[in-house]
Design a protein around this motif. Structure first.
Motif, mmCIF file in Angstrom:
data_model
loop_
_atom_site.group_PDB
_atom_site.id
_atom_site.type_symbol
_atom_site.label_atom_id
_atom_site.label_comp_id
_atom_site.label_asym_id
_atom_site.label_seq_id
_atom_site.Cartn_x
_atom_site.Cartn_y
_atom_site.Cartn_z
ATOM 1 N N GLU A 1 53.307 43.575 71.589
ATOM 2 C CA GLU A 1 52.844 43.975 72.929
ATOM 3 C C GLU A 1 51.988 42.885 73.567
ATOM 4 O OE1 GLU A 1 53.771 46.321 74.735
ATOM 5 O OE2 GLU A 1 54.555 47.929 73.465
ATOM 6 N N SER A 2 51.192 42.197 72.764
ATOM 7 C CA SER A 2 50.358 41.114 73.284
ATOM 8 C C SER A 2 51.234 39.995 73.845
ATOM 9 C CB SER A 2 49.447 40.578 72.178
ATOM 10 O OG SER A 2 48.701 39.464 72.640
ATOM 11 N N ALA A 3 52.310 39.672 73.114
ATOM 12 C CA ALA A 3 53.228 38.639 73.590
ATOM 13 C C ALA A 3 53.932 39.098 74.869
ATOM 14 C CB ALA A 3 54.253 38.316 72.510
ATOM 15 N N TYR A 4 54.239 40.387 74.938
ATOM 16 C CA TYR A 4 54.912 40.922 76.123
ATOM 17 C C TYR A 4 53.991 40.866 77.342
ATOM 18 C CZ TYR A 4 57.517 44.173 79.082
ATOM 19 O OH TYR A 4 58.215 44.744 80.122
ATOM 20 N N ALA A 5 52.715 41.118 77.130
ATOM 21 C CA ALA A 5 51.759 41.126 78.236
ATOM 22 C C ALA A 5 51.440 39.713 78.726
ATOM 23 C CB ALA A 5 50.473 41.833 77.810
ATOM 24 N N ASN A 6 51.678 38.721 77.866
ATOM 25 C CA ASN A 6 51.398 37.328 78.232
ATOM 26 C C ASN A 6 52.465 36.842 79.215
ATOM 27 O OD1 ASN A 6 51.096 34.477 78.247
ATOM 28 N ND2 ASN A 6 50.139 34.574 76.234
ATOM 29 N N PRO A 7 52.064 36.245 80.339
ATOM 30 C CA PRO A 7 53.066 35.787 81.314
ATOM 31 C C PRO A 7 53.962 34.664 80.787
ATOM 32 C CG PRO A 7 50.854 35.070 81.940
ATOM 33 C CD PRO A 7 50.688 36.050 80.818
ATOM 34 N N ALA A 8 53.528 33.972 79.740
ATOM 35 C CA ALA A 8 54.342 32.892 79.171
ATOM 36 C C ALA A 8 55.464 33.466 78.312
ATOM 37 C CB ALA A 8 53.471 31.955 78.343
ATOM 38 N N ALA A 9 56.535 32.694 78.164
ATOM 39 C CA ALA A 9 57.635 33.101 77.288
ATOM 40 C C ALA A 9 57.177 33.095 75.838
ATOM 41 C CB ALA A 9 58.818 32.146 77.463
ATOM 42 N N SER A 10 57.797 33.946 75.027
ATOM 43 C CA SER A 10 57.437 34.003 73.611
ATOM 44 C C SER A 10 58.695 34.097 72.761
ATOM 45 C CB SER A 10 56.516 35.193 73.322
ATOM 46 O OG SER A 10 57.163 36.417 73.636
ATOM 47 N N LEU A 11 58.611 33.540 71.559
ATOM 48 C CA LEU A 11 59.707 33.579 70.591
ATOM 49 C C LEU A 11 59.164 34.104 69.281
ATOM 50 C CD1 LEU A 11 62.602 32.902 69.700
ATOM 51 C CD2 LEU A 11 61.823 30.576 69.216
ATOM 52 N N PHE A 12 59.525 35.355 68.956
ATOM 53 C CA PHE A 12 59.016 36.017 67.756
ATOM 54 C C PHE A 12 60.099 36.072 66.692
ATOM 55 C CE2 PHE A 12 54.892 37.640 68.919
ATOM 56 C CZ PHE A 12 54.345 38.006 67.694
ATOM 57 N N VAL A 13 59.698 35.832 65.442
ATOM 58 C CA VAL A 13 60.593 35.999 64.298
ATOM 59 C C VAL A 13 60.116 37.223 63.518
ATOM 60 C CG1 VAL A 13 61.467 35.005 62.157
ATOM 61 C CG2 VAL A 13 61.090 33.533 64.155
ATOM 62 N N VAL A 14 60.995 38.201 63.355
ATOM 63 C CA VAL A 14 60.684 39.412 62.597
ATOM 64 C C VAL A 14 61.672 39.487 61.434
ATOM 65 C CG1 VAL A 14 60.522 41.929 62.642
ATOM 66 C CG2 VAL A 14 59.851 40.600 64.659
ATOM 67 N N TYR A 15 61.138 39.519 60.214
ATOM 68 C CA TYR A 15 62.037 39.549 59.061
ATOM 69 C C TYR A 15 61.435 40.394 57.945
ATOM 70 C CZ TYR A 15 59.007 35.961 56.918
ATOM 71 O OH TYR A 15 57.941 35.271 56.378
ATOM 72 N N GLY A 16 62.255 40.766 56.992
ATOM 73 C CA GLY A 16 61.818 41.604 55.880
ATOM 74 C C GLY A 16 63.026 42.236 55.225
ATOM 75 N N ARG A 17 62.850 42.764 54.039
ATOM 76 C CA ARG A 17 63.952 43.325 53.270
ATOM 77 C C ARG A 17 64.619 44.484 53.999
ATOM 78 N NH1 ARG A 17 62.087 47.123 48.376
ATOM 79 N NH2 ARG A 17 64.004 48.154 48.996
ATOM 80 N N ARG A 18 65.831 44.811 53.569
ATOM 81 C CA ARG A 18 66.560 45.930 54.163
ATOM 82 C C ARG A 18 65.795 47.242 53.971
ATOM 83 N NH1 ARG A 18 71.776 44.772 55.559
ATOM 84 N NH2 ARG A 18 72.644 42.815 54.780
ATOM 85 N N ARG A 19 65.998 48.158 54.883
ATOM 86 C CA ARG A 19 65.452 49.522 54.853
ATOM 87 C C ARG A 19 63.951 49.594 55.166
ATOM 88 N NH1 ARG A 19 70.817 50.691 53.738
ATOM 89 N NH2 ARG A 19 71.373 50.409 51.565
ATOM 90 N N VAL A 20 63.311 48.443 55.430
ATOM 91 C CA VAL A 20 61.857 48.473 55.559
ATOM 92 C C VAL A 20 61.392 48.909 56.947
ATOM 93 C CG1 VAL A 20 61.316 46.117 56.353
ATOM 94 C CG2 VAL A 20 59.859 47.208 54.610
#
Length: 463
Positions: free
Chosen positions: A14-33
């Protein structure tokens, strides 16, 4: 099932979304998590283009993404542009300015890089020349941990240094289990946590069982059940030689914790183990423990490996050795073995982990005699082991020792405190006249003697 926990992860997105600048997030983790659930919750009410990549060719993925982009924009020209490149599709997406920020989710991103090794470089170029100047939040999500690390986070990745944030999504902590099972008492909650281990999908399955053993039988102890072959499924895409990795995990589950013991049990050279052990640690399947009193944690020769994941520890202790009985239609024999050893050989160790995590909570709340920066299990010699040792590496005048007991119907007695005090003398750390504190955890409470002693002696604490 309600959306529970994930406050920090949601706040970061949400913080990245509220920032007027573009953002590139990496979300990773094991299956089912719960990665997809997290992103679905975050995307509610936002302008979102969500694409789930597949293991098909890069051409098929590009065509599917183009179709989704055309639907998103209601752009028939893009829909008909069969040969449109990735660059063209993204430039079309942002050809017209929009006051509302756009969220683009590329789920199972690693499949794009697997289908075309050049794709991370292609996407890096798209980010540098198009997206980083737009009103956009891009989320690259994936469930194959090693691939995601190689394609997005490693130094060799073309995307290295482009991300504005990353989330390695892990299992939900025990502290939130009451929200999943509000009617349960703590003893039963711990039994469920000992098997499901904070994985949302497993928790959802176990909601259907009338009690823990019935839930285990339904979901794990029949060959057709969802979780019967889950460990194989988890490892199949992460490692190439699944048999070797299974052997290592099975060895650790059998009590071979030191590198030399694992090697001896498998009749292989110890020099061949560091790489697969590191891989299993990266996947959060194993972890390397070192007594908190060790000066150099990374190089200590006292390191021991243990299974970090509750479900995998359970599966390798009670399912894997009993597969012959289960598959021959005699699951009741496996269930008998389970019931005879479930508490002592599995739940007791999980309870120790819960207590060690609680130590950090008590530490942060200032409810302990001193602040510590290390806490963990301690062992020395053959038979001496202490469940909890907490200390401050900058102040060697104080140390805290702890004992954890999952006695279902028996209170902790004064004799157990005395045994702990006796074992504490074997821990060589701190000054000669160090101040020693003792903390006890027992799921069934404490004897009157212990309660009276704790009231009168500030060095004795009851968790």
């Amino acid at each position: 099932m309600p959306f529970i926990d994930r406050e920090k992860e949601m706040a970061a997105l949400e913080s990245a979304y509220a920032n007027p600048a573009a953002s590139l997030f990496v979300v990773y983790g094991r299956r089912r998590v719960g990665k997809t659930t997290l992103l679905a919750e975050f995307c509610k009410g936002k302008r979102v283009l969500y694409y789930l990549a597949t293991e098909e060719s890069i051409t098929s993925n590009r065509a599917a993404f183009r179709e989704m982009a055309a639907d998103f924009l209601q752009n028939e020209l893009l829909r008909s542009a069969k040969d449109a490149s990735w660059e063209t599709i993204f430039s079309t997406l942002f050809a017209q300015s929009c006051n509302e920020k756009t969220v683009i989710v590329l789920d199972e991103f690693q499949y794009l890089g697997k289908a075309d090794k050049a794709f991370p470089s292609v996407f890096q170029r798209i980010w540098d020349t198009q997206l980083k100047s737009k009103n956009v939040e891009v989320i690259l999500c994936g469930s194959l941990v090693h691939m995601m690390m190689e394609q997005t986070l490693s130094y060799s990745s073309p995307l290295y240094g482009r991300r504005t944030g990353q989330i390695k999504l892990k299992q939900i902590p025990y502290a939130y289990y009451k929200q999943f099972f509000p009617e349960m008492q703590e003893q039963e909650l711990i039994l469920y946590y000992a098997v499901t281990g904070g994985v949302p999908k497993y928790i959802e399955l176990f909601h259907q069982g009338s009690d823990i053993y019935n839930a285990i039988y339904q979901n794990v102890f029949t060959p057709q059940s969802f979780l019967y072959e889950e460990p194989e499924f988890l490892l199949r895409h992460e490692v190439q030689d699944i048999g070797s990795y299974f052997s290592i995990i099975r060895s650790v589950a059998a009590g071979n914790c030191r590198l030399s013991d694992i090697a001896a049990s498998l009749s292989i050279s110890a020099t061949s183990l560091p790489k697969p052990l590191k891989t299993l640690c990266d996947l959060d399947i194993l972890e390397r423990e070192v007594p908190p009193t060790e000066k150099n944690v990374e190089t200590s020769k006292k390191g021991q490996y243990r299974i970090r994941d509750n479900f995998l520890a359970f599966w390798f202790r009670f399912v894997y050795p009993m597969r012959s009985f289960i598959e021959s239609g005699h699951a009741e024999i496996a269930m008998q073995r389970l019931q005879s050893g479930f508490i002592t050989n599995h739940v007791g160790y999980v309870y120790e982990d819960i207590c060690r995590n609680k130590m950090w909570e008590l530490n942060a709340q200032g409810k302990l005699p001193f602040l510590f920066d290390r806490v963990g299990r301690w062992w020395g010699g053959k038979d001496t082991e202490i469940d909890i040792v907490a200390l401050d590496t900058n102040d060697r005048s104080k140390i805290l020792f702890g004992e954890c007991k999952f006695h279902q119907n028996t209170q902790m007695q004064l004799s157990e405190l005395r045994r702990l005090m006796s074992k504490a003398a074997a821990v060589q750390w701190g000054t000669a006249n160090r101040e020693e504190y003792f903390i006890l955890f027992c799921i069934s409470g404490y004897s009157e003697e212990l309660c009276h002693l704790a009231e009168s002696d500030p060095h004795i604490l009851l968790g």
